[in-house]
Design a protein around this motif. Sequence first.
Motif, PDB file in Angstrom:
ATOM      1  N   UNK A  29      13.790   0.451   2.390  1.00 42.34           N
ATOM      2  CA  UNK A  29      13.900   0.274   3.840  1.00 42.34           C
ATOM      3  C   UNK A  29      12.811   1.057   4.568  1.00 42.34           C
ATOM      4  N   UNK A  30      11.589   0.577   4.457  1.00 37.40           N
ATOM      5  CA  UNK A  30      10.445   1.256   5.062  1.00 37.40           C
ATOM      6  C   UNK A  30       9.786   0.358   6.100  1.00 37.40           C
ATOM      7  N   UNK A  76      14.376   9.705   4.047  1.00 38.35           N
ATOM      8  CA  UNK A  76      15.508  10.596   4.332  1.00 38.35           C
ATOM      9  C   UNK A  76      16.448   9.994   5.369  1.00 38.35           C
ATOM     10  N   UNK A  77      15.911   9.197   6.275  1.00 36.75           N
ATOM     11  CA  UNK A  77      16.751   8.522   7.270  1.00 36.75           C
ATOM     12  C   UNK A  77      17.731   7.558   6.602  1.00 36.75           C
ATOM     13  N   UNK A  78      17.431   7.163   5.370  1.00 35.82           N
ATOM     14  CA  UNK A  78      18.290   6.240   4.608  1.00 35.82           C
ATOM     15  C   UNK A  78      18.970   6.942   3.435  1.00 35.82           C
ATOM     16  N   UNK A  79      19.052   8.270   3.496  1.00 33.82           N
ATOM     17  CA  UNK A  79      19.674   9.082   2.447  1.00 33.82           C
ATOM     18  C   UNK A  79      19.000   8.927   1.093  1.00 33.82           C
ATOM     19  N   UNK A  80      17.682   8.813   1.126  1.00 30.55           N
ATOM     20  CA  UNK A  80      16.881   8.769  -0.099  1.00 30.55           C
ATOM     21  C   UNK A  80      15.937   9.955  -0.068  1.00 30.55           C
ATOM     22  N   UNK A  81      16.016  10.784  -1.079  1.00 28.98           N
ATOM     23  CA  UNK A  81      15.158  11.959  -1.190  1.00 28.98           C
ATOM     24  C   UNK A  81      13.871  11.574  -1.905  1.00 28.98           C
ATOM     25  N   UNK A  82      12.759  12.120  -1.454  1.00 28.33           N
ATOM     26  CA  UNK A  82      11.477  11.901  -2.117  1.00 28.33           C
ATOM     27  C   UNK A  82      10.937  13.244  -2.558  1.00 28.33           C
ATOM     28  N   UNK A  83      10.685  13.367  -3.845  1.00 32.51           N
ATOM     29  CA  UNK A  83      10.154  14.593  -4.432  1.00 32.51           C
ATOM     30  C   UNK A  83       8.737  14.340  -4.936  1.00 32.51           C
TER      31      UNK A  83
END
Length: 100
Positions: A29-30, A76-83
Amino acid sequence: MTTFEFWPDHGGALLWTDGGERVSLDELPLPPDLVERARSWVADYDDAKLPWEPTRDEAWLGEGRRLFVDLRRALLERDIELEPNEEFWGRVRLGEDPQP
């Protein structure tokens, strides 16, 4: 919370699952402009541009750090963390402007 890894590589690979599977930017969702920016940037990937190489490309690396922050914020707005896969991608905190 789902977590993905920011790991640019050959062939347009950019985001990966914790199981090592490539994640298509189209499946996330980008915003379309962010997806296009990510595709354009990773298309220029070359091992010679990385920071430990004498031929490193500071402009490309700077754009990668900015892209990491922007992707992380959007996910992060979609509860997905990016590391980050390497420390140098994630040195910038959300809200900061990474310098090239």
